[in-house]
Design an enzyme around this catalytic site. Structure first.
Site, PDB file in Angstrom:
ATOM      1  N   SER A  60     -58.345  26.268  75.496  1.00 21.05           N
ATOM      2  CA  SER A  60     -59.673  26.568  74.962  1.00 21.05           C
ATOM      3  C   SER A  60     -60.235  25.384  74.175  1.00 21.05           C
ATOM      4  CB  SER A  60     -59.610  27.784  74.049  1.00 21.05           C
ATOM      5  OG  SER A  60     -59.120  28.904  74.749  1.00 21.05           O
TER       6      SER A  60
HETATM    7  N1  SAH Z   1     -56.299  30.223  74.370  1.00 22.79           N
HETATM    8  C1  SAH Z   1     -55.681  29.703  75.575  1.00 22.79           C
HETATM    9  C2  SAH Z   1     -56.648  29.930  76.711  1.00 22.79           C
HETATM   10  C3  SAH Z   1     -56.047  29.884  78.050  1.00 22.79           C
HETATM   11  S1  SAH Z   1     -57.215  30.258  79.338  1.00 22.79           S
HETATM   12  C4  SAH Z   1     -55.402  28.231  75.367  1.00 22.79           C
HETATM   13  O1  SAH Z   1     -56.019  27.643  74.484  1.00 22.79           O
HETATM   14  O2  SAH Z   1     -54.594  27.644  76.083  1.00 22.79           O
HETATM   15  C5  SAH Z   1     -57.096  32.014  79.396  1.00 22.79           C
HETATM   16  C6  SAH Z   1     -55.791  32.579  79.848  1.00 22.79           C
HETATM   17  O3  SAH Z   1     -55.985  33.971  80.082  1.00 22.79           O
HETATM   18  C7  SAH Z   1     -55.223  31.996  81.140  1.00 22.79           C
HETATM   19  O4  SAH Z   1     -53.963  31.462  80.896  1.00 22.79           O
HETATM   20  C8  SAH Z   1     -55.169  33.199  82.090  1.00 22.79           C
HETATM   21  O5  SAH Z   1     -54.057  33.199  82.960  1.00 22.79           O
HETATM   22  C9  SAH Z   1     -55.107  34.352  81.117  1.00 22.79           C
HETATM   23  N2  SAH Z   1     -55.537  35.631  81.670  1.00 22.79           N
HETATM   24  C10 SAH Z   1     -56.513  35.894  82.569  1.00 22.79           C
HETATM   25  N3  SAH Z   1     -56.583  37.207  82.827  1.00 22.79           N
HETATM   26  C11 SAH Z   1     -55.621  37.802  82.087  1.00 22.79           C
HETATM   27  C12 SAH Z   1     -55.179  39.138  81.936  1.00 22.79           C
HETATM   28  N4  SAH Z   1     -55.739  40.147  82.611  1.00 22.79           N
HETATM   29  N5  SAH Z   1     -54.166  39.383  81.097  1.00 22.79           N
HETATM   30  C13 SAH Z   1     -53.553  38.388  80.403  1.00 22.79           C
HETATM   31  N6  SAH Z   1     -53.929  37.097  80.494  1.00 22.79           N
HETATM   32  C14 SAH Z   1     -54.947  36.798  81.335  1.00 22.79           C
END
Ligand code: SAH
Length: 213
Positions: A60
């Site tokens: 993010s």
């Molecule tokens: N805050 C994290 C953001 C990662 S992007 C960072 O800074 O690294 C968002 C994440 O949400 C991804 O890794 C994706 O796989 C996950 N995601 C998407 N749909 C999801 C779901 N239904 N349940 C759990 N995680 C999910």
């Protein structure tokens, strides 16, 4: 490029963009964002941008992490924020920030290899108040509910009602909602219903159904 000066420049930017909660600024200054990225991305670690972390996902953007965290903690004088659920662990960056601000953090991720990598980095950083699960965030984490707060880094098409039911009264939920056009929303569960606030336009990955091995 991971020097304190480079990091301080990011913090100055967050302040200029309206982040004024000292607790948030302090942990964002302390958490080494470069540890959550591949070496090739290292030089860009303290830019205020989302960056790829593999599996089609992104770490993010710092201002988004800061804004969501600040909103989650905005009422801690009245409402403690001790037990929090994070949806979308991804790289583990937001997880690290939250874990330094709350007593117990529960985090779910649907892509198992991403979760394993994040867990190993967070363990190396000695952040030991985090419980991990490979799961679909649409379901929340019923056996651990109620939560004081829920934060999601993935955008569902519409609000999963299940998440509201897993908040205690006074609890706060912050998440992006929408398909092509997404808006960030804050929800507060009151004794009579839900108070909803729109916090602006955002761009997150979609909240997908089910888990991925
Ligand atoms: N805050 C994290 C953001 C990662 S992007 C960072 O800074 O690294 C968002 C994440 O949400 C991804 O890794 C994706 O796989 C996950 N995601 C998407 N749909 C999801 C779901 N239904 N349940 C759990 N995680 C999910």
């Amino acid at each position: 490029m991971t020097s304190q000066r480079t990091r301080d420049r990011l913090i100055s930017r967050l302040i200029n963009l309206g982040i004024n909660d000292e607790r948030v600024l302090q942990v964002m200054r302390a958490v080494p964002r470069h540890c959550f990225l591949d070496e090739a991305m290292g030089t860009r670690s303290y830019e205020d941008t989302a960056l790829p972390i593999g599996y089609g996902q992104t770490i993010s953007q710092p201002i988004v992490v800061a804004s969501m965290t600040q909103w989650l903690l905005a009422d801690t004088q009245q409402q403690p924020m001790n037990k929090v659920l994070e949806i979308g662990t991804g790289s583990g960056y937001q997880t690290a920030i939250l874990s330094l601000l709350v007593s117990s953090l529960y985090t779910v991720e649907r892509i198992e290899p991403l979760m394993n990598k994040a867990q190993s980095i967070l363990t190396q950083l000695e952040l030991d108040n985090i419980t991990f699960d490979v799961s679909d965030g649409h379901w929340g984490w019923p056996s651990m509910a109620p939560f004081d707060g829920i934060i999601s880094a993935a955008a569902p098409e519409k609000l999963p009602e299940e998440l509201i039911s897993q908040l205690r009264t006074g609890g706060r939920l912050v998440m992006p909602i929408g398909e092509e056009e997404q808006l960030l929303y804050g929800f507060v569960k009151t004794s009579t219903g839900i108070k909803k606030t729109c916090l602006g336009e955002v761009l997150f990955v979609p909240m997908k159904q089910g888990i991925e091995a």
